[in-house]
Write a protein that holds these residues in place. Structure first.
Motif, PDB file in Angstrom:
ATOM      1  N   GLY A   1     -24.535  15.323  11.259  1.00 52.26           N
ATOM      2  CA  GLY A   1     -24.597  14.196  10.486  1.00 52.26           C
ATOM      3  C   GLY A   1     -23.259  14.122   9.784  1.00 52.26           C
ATOM      4  N   LYS A   2     -22.979  12.969   9.101  1.00 49.38           N
ATOM      5  CA  LYS A   2     -21.761  12.811   8.564  1.00 49.38           C
ATOM      6  C   LYS A   2     -21.392  13.701   7.333  1.00 49.38           C
ATOM      7  CE  LYS A   2     -19.301   8.770   6.598  1.00 49.38           C
ATOM      8  NZ  LYS A   2     -19.766   7.340   5.923  1.00 49.38           N
ATOM      9  N   ALA A   3     -20.244  14.115   7.347  1.00 43.52           N
ATOM     10  CA  ALA A   3     -19.938  15.400   6.614  1.00 43.52           C
ATOM     11  C   ALA A   3     -20.458  15.102   4.882  1.00 43.52           C
ATOM     12  CB  ALA A   3     -18.464  15.553   6.480  1.00 43.52           C
ATOM     13  N   SER A   4     -20.139  13.908   4.292  1.00 42.41           N
ATOM     14  CA  SER A   4     -20.579  13.793   3.050  1.00 42.41           C
ATOM     15  C   SER A   4     -22.083  13.666   2.933  1.00 42.41           C
ATOM     16  CB  SER A   4     -19.926  12.290   2.522  1.00 42.41           C
ATOM     17  OG  SER A   4     -20.189  11.249   3.227  1.00 42.41           O
ATOM     18  N   ASN A   5     -22.688  13.120   3.690  1.00 43.67           N
ATOM     19  CA  ASN A   5     -24.182  13.199   3.703  1.00 43.67           C
ATOM     20  C   ASN A   5     -24.604  14.639   4.003  1.00 43.67           C
ATOM     21  OD1 ASN A   5     -24.237  10.428   3.301  1.00 43.67           O
ATOM     22  ND2 ASN A   5     -24.435   9.936   5.496  1.00 43.67           N
ATOM     23  N   VAL A   6     -24.199  15.298   4.909  1.00 46.35           N
ATOM     24  CA  VAL A   6     -24.885  16.755   5.103  1.00 46.35           C
ATOM     25  C   VAL A   6     -24.472  17.465   3.698  1.00 46.35           C
ATOM     26  CG1 VAL A   6     -24.394  18.898   6.431  1.00 46.35           C
ATOM     27  CG2 VAL A   6     -24.582  16.643   7.427  1.00 46.35           C
ATOM     28  N   VAL A   7     -23.232  17.397   3.151  1.00 44.33           N
ATOM     29  CA  VAL A   7     -22.977  18.304   1.895  1.00 44.33           C
ATOM     30  C   VAL A   7     -23.649  17.813   0.954  1.00 44.33           C
ATOM     31  CG1 VAL A   7     -21.082  18.911   0.318  1.00 44.33           C
ATOM     32  CG2 VAL A   7     -20.777  18.746   2.996  1.00 44.33           C
ATOM     33  N   ALA A   8     -23.790  16.660   0.726  1.00 44.03           N
ATOM     34  CA  ALA A   8     -24.650  16.091  -0.596  1.00 44.03           C
ATOM     35  C   ALA A   8     -26.196  16.750  -0.302  1.00 44.03           C
ATOM     36  CB  ALA A   8     -24.285  14.499  -0.726  1.00 44.03           C
ATOM     37  N   GLY A   9     -26.661  16.129   0.871  1.00 46.43           N
ATOM     38  CA  GLY A   9     -28.028  16.653   1.227  1.00 46.43           C
ATOM     39  C   GLY A   9     -28.428  18.055   0.993  1.00 46.43           C
ATOM     40  N   LEU A  10     -27.599  19.159   1.320  1.00 44.89           N
ATOM     41  CA  LEU A  10     -27.799  20.375   1.220  1.00 44.89           C
ATOM     42  C   LEU A  10     -27.604  20.765  -0.297  1.00 44.89           C
ATOM     43  CD1 LEU A  10     -28.578  23.025   2.336  1.00 44.89           C
ATOM     44  CD2 LEU A  10     -26.197  23.452   2.981  1.00 44.89           C
ATOM     45  N   ALA A  11     -26.708  20.145  -1.151  1.00 44.16           N
ATOM     46  CA  ALA A  11     -26.552  20.193  -2.495  1.00 44.16           C
ATOM     47  C   ALA A  11     -27.837  19.971  -3.237  1.00 44.16           C
ATOM     48  CB  ALA A  11     -25.229  19.697  -2.944  1.00 44.16           C
ATOM     49  N   ALA A  12     -28.553  18.775  -2.823  1.00 45.42           N
ATOM     50  CA  ALA A  12     -29.717  18.230  -3.284  1.00 45.42           C
ATOM     51  C   ALA A  12     -30.913  19.672  -3.271  1.00 45.42           C
ATOM     52  CB  ALA A  12     -30.069  17.229  -2.969  1.00 45.42           C
ATOM     53  N   GLU A  13     -30.676  19.972  -2.115  1.00 46.44           N
ATOM     54  CA  GLU A  13     -31.819  21.107  -1.736  1.00 46.44           C
ATOM     55  C   GLU A  13     -31.690  22.264  -2.531  1.00 46.44           C
ATOM     56  OE1 GLU A  13     -32.398  21.881   2.543  1.00 46.44           O
ATOM     57  OE2 GLU A  13     -32.010  19.787   3.099  1.00 46.44           O
ATOM     58  N   LEU A  14     -30.304  22.869  -2.569  1.00 46.36           N
ATOM     59  CA  LEU A  14     -30.119  24.003  -3.122  1.00 46.36           C
ATOM     60  C   LEU A  14     -29.774  23.928  -4.383  1.00 46.36           C
ATOM     61  CD1 LEU A  14     -27.645  25.610  -0.492  1.00 46.36           C
ATOM     62  CD2 LEU A  14     -29.937  26.115  -0.734  1.00 46.36           C
ATOM     63  N   GLN A  15     -29.508  22.808  -5.218  1.00 45.09           N
ATOM     64  CA  GLN A  15     -29.106  22.834  -6.439  1.00 45.09           C
ATOM     65  C   GLN A  15     -28.037  23.977  -6.934  1.00 45.09           C
ATOM     66  OE1 GLN A  15     -30.122  20.360  -8.857  1.00 45.09           O
ATOM     67  NE2 GLN A  15     -30.559  19.354  -6.813  1.00 45.09           N
ATOM     68  N   PRO A  16     -26.938  23.939  -6.123  1.00 45.35           N
ATOM     69  CA  PRO A  16     -26.256  24.992  -6.819  1.00 45.35           C
ATOM     70  C   PRO A  16     -25.520  24.697  -7.930  1.00 45.35           C
ATOM     71  CG  PRO A  16     -25.155  23.451  -5.084  1.00 45.35           C
ATOM     72  CD  PRO A  16     -26.441  23.057  -5.090  1.00 45.35           C
ATOM     73  N   HIS A  17     -24.968  25.756  -8.637  1.00 46.07           N
ATOM     74  CA  HIS A  17     -24.238  25.398 -10.039  1.00 46.07           C
ATOM     75  C   HIS A  17     -22.754  25.199  -9.701  1.00 46.07           C
ATOM     76  CE1 HIS A  17     -27.402  28.453 -10.810  1.00 46.07           C
ATOM     77  NE2 HIS A  17     -27.781  27.568 -11.608  1.00 46.07           N
ATOM     78  N   LEU A  18     -22.300  25.354  -8.506  1.00 44.42           N
ATOM     79  CA  LEU A  18     -20.869  24.544  -8.183  1.00 44.42           C
ATOM     80  C   LEU A  18     -20.883  24.346  -6.783  1.00 44.42           C
ATOM     81  CD1 LEU A  18     -17.871  24.384  -9.424  1.00 44.42           C
ATOM     82  CD2 LEU A  18     -17.470  27.002  -8.364  1.00 44.42           C
ATOM     83  N   LEU A  19     -20.325  23.236  -6.505  1.00 43.99           N
ATOM     84  CA  LEU A  19     -19.952  22.720  -5.208  1.00 43.99           C
ATOM     85  C   LEU A  19     -18.348  23.001  -4.933  1.00 43.99           C
ATOM     86  CD1 LEU A  19     -20.489  21.749  -2.211  1.00 43.99           C
ATOM     87  CD2 LEU A  19     -20.195  19.270  -3.325  1.00 43.99           C
ATOM     88  N   VAL A  20     -17.935  23.736  -3.955  1.00 46.77           N
ATOM     89  CA  VAL A  20     -16.572  23.798  -3.701  1.00 46.77           C
ATOM     90  C   VAL A  20     -16.122  23.181  -2.333  1.00 46.77           C
ATOM     91  CG1 VAL A  20     -14.410  25.446  -3.465  1.00 46.77           C
ATOM     92  CG2 VAL A  20     -16.541  25.930  -4.743  1.00 46.77           C
ATOM     93  N   ILE A  21     -14.937  22.336  -2.529  1.00 50.04           N
ATOM     94  CA  ILE A  21     -14.554  21.534  -1.098  1.00 50.04           C
ATOM     95  C   ILE A  21     -12.956  21.501  -1.391  1.00 50.04           C
ATOM     96  CG2 ILE A  21     -16.603  20.184  -1.111  1.00 50.04           C
ATOM     97  CD1 ILE A  21     -14.785  17.716  -2.415  1.00 50.04           C
ATOM     98  N   GLY A  22     -12.570  21.246   0.231  1.00 47.60           N
ATOM     99  CA  GLY A  22     -11.043  21.197  -0.062  1.00 47.60           C
ATOM    100  C   GLY A  22     -10.651  19.739  -0.401  1.00 47.60           C
ATOM    101  N   ALA A  23      -9.450  19.558  -0.873  1.00 44.50           N
ATOM    102  CA  ALA A  23      -9.004  18.324  -1.166  1.00 44.50           C
ATOM    103  C   ALA A  23      -8.798  17.422  -0.038  1.00 44.50           C
ATOM    104  CB  ALA A  23      -7.649  18.462  -1.896  1.00 44.50           C
ATOM    105  N   ARG A  24      -8.532  18.240   1.019  1.00 41.03           N
ATOM    106  CA  ARG A  24      -8.244  17.392   2.522  1.00 41.03           C
ATOM    107  C   ARG A  24      -8.777  18.323   3.506  1.00 41.03           C
ATOM    108  NH1 ARG A  24      -3.494  16.634  -0.013  1.00 41.03           N
ATOM    109  NH2 ARG A  24      -2.539  18.163   0.788  1.00 41.03           N
ATOM    110  N   GLY A  25      -9.016  17.730   4.641  1.00 43.82           N
ATOM    111  CA  GLY A  25      -9.615  18.603   5.836  1.00 43.82           C
ATOM    112  C   GLY A  25      -8.992  18.615   6.976  1.00 43.82           C
ATOM    113  N   GLU A  26      -9.655  18.123   8.142  1.00 44.08           N
ATOM    114  CA  GLU A  26      -9.079  18.295   9.483  1.00 44.08           C
ATOM    115  C   GLU A  26      -8.211  17.332   9.589  1.00 44.08           C
ATOM    116  OE1 GLU A  26     -12.196  17.726  12.427  1.00 44.08           O
ATOM    117  OE2 GLU A  26     -13.116  16.310  11.139  1.00 44.08           O
ATOM    118  N   HIS A  27      -8.009  16.204   8.781  1.00 39.90           N
ATOM    119  CA  HIS A  27      -7.155  14.914   9.126  1.00 39.90           C
ATOM    120  C   HIS A  27      -5.817  15.221   8.380  1.00 39.90           C
ATOM    121  CE1 HIS A  27     -10.376  13.325  11.661  1.00 39.90           C
ATOM    122  NE2 HIS A  27     -11.228  13.241  10.655  1.00 39.90           N
ATOM    123  N   ALA A  28      -5.787  16.226   7.630  1.00 43.11           N
ATOM    124  CA  ALA A  28      -4.402  16.462   6.914  1.00 43.11           C
ATOM    125  C   ALA A  28      -3.360  16.669   7.822  1.00 43.11           C
ATOM    126  CB  ALA A  28      -4.550  17.630   5.975  1.00 43.11           C
TER     127      ALA A  28
END
Length: 296
Positions: free
Chosen positions: A91-118
């Motif tokens: 799936g689309k990265a933002s949707n996959v991450v947001a979906g798993l965050a909704a499932e796991l309910q983590p206390h913190l989500l960590v992401i890079g400021a930029r990714g593969e297109h940097a």
């Protein structure tokens, strides 16, 4: 102290996202938290939309993530002593991450400021996925820019009016730097000052309003300082000026490893992916260091 028992970190297997992964590993070790890794694999519709491709090349790309993910999990265990659980989904990265965050309910989500297109042309201050998650995620979101993943020893906490969000920001900032330095900064201005001056409002009236704004900022700083915990050395200041410019100047002068800001409401849909309004959003976009964004 802030609660950190479940941490979710996103990776697109890029070098930039690897910094985020190792920062998440360091925090998981420091806080004895469970660590979850999420990777979004493009589904066929997404893959074929952006490049002419055969089904064979798509399957090659999908399979090629398996070994790098195994190496990442091994690196987390080797360098941080943490066993992470990996979730690889289509799936689309933002949707996959947001979906798993909704499932796991983590206390913190960590992401890079930029990714593969940097690195393709002038780098934006935030990549597309980071921008989308910043506008839609309401759990604490740590945006990683630093390559050094030693425990944080300096932080700048940007607060606004007195209240729960400011106190929560100070709690997180003071907790994450442990025995280090935590700078609490409230940048304030007088709304519509220049407009009132152009309309001929007496300067004595404007000065009274400036003093009122300064007093309110000072009270907000005192209130927020009461939320500090741990052994961090606290510094505080209420500074006049346009908040974004004043805060960025303070960040450039103090050079903290971490900036903590709050956002008060989700971004409207028409702003997603475009210029961001709001002090918290703009600091997260422009600050040249790691930024922790807390939602009200």
């Amino acid at each position: 102290m802030p609660v950190l028992k479940r941490i979710l970190v996103a990776t697109d297997l890029s070098v930039a996202s690897q910094w985020a992964v190792m920062r998440a590993g360091q925090l998981a070790r420091q806080w004895e938290a469970n660590l979850f890794l999420v990777h979004a694999r493009p589904d066929w519709n997404l893959f074929s939309r952006w490049r002419p491709a055969s089904q064979d090349s798509y399957e090659d790309v999908a399979r090629s993530a398996d070994e790098p993910l195994r190496r990442i999990l091994a690196a987390i265990h080797s360098e941080c002593g943490v066993h992470a659980q990996c979730h690889s989904r289509l799936g689309k990265a933002s949707n996959v991450v947001a979906g798993l965050a909704a499932e796991l309910q983590p206390h913190l989500l960590v992401i890079g400021a930029r990714g593969e297109h940097a690195g393709r042309g002038p780098d934006p201050c935030l990549g597309g996925t980071a921008l989308k998650l910043l506008t839609r995620i309401d759990i604490p979101l740590l945006i990683v820019r630093w390559t050094d993943t030693a425990p944080y020893s300096s932080a700048l906490v940007a607060i606004d009016a007195a209240g729960p969000l400011s106190r929560r920001a100070v709690l997180w900032g003071s907790g994450l730097v442990a025995d280090g330095e935590c700078h609490l900064v409230h940048a304030f201005d007088v709304p519509y000052l220049e407009r009132m001056r152009l309309q001929g409002i007496d300067e004595a009236v404007l000065e009274r309003r400036r003093k009122q704004a300064e007093e309110a900022a000072t009270l907000a700083v005192r209130d927020a300082l009461g939320a500090a915990e741990g052994n961090a050395t606290m510094h505080s200041a209420a500074i006049p000026g346009e908040p974004v410019s004043a805060l960025l100047e303070s960040i450039g002068r103090i050079r903290p490893q971490l900036v903590v800001v709050g956002k008060r409401e989700p971004q409207p849909a028409h702003l997603q992916g475009g210029p961001m309004g709001g002090v918290g959003f703009r600091i997260a976009y422009h600050a040249p260091t790691d930024v922790l964004v807390l939602s009200s």
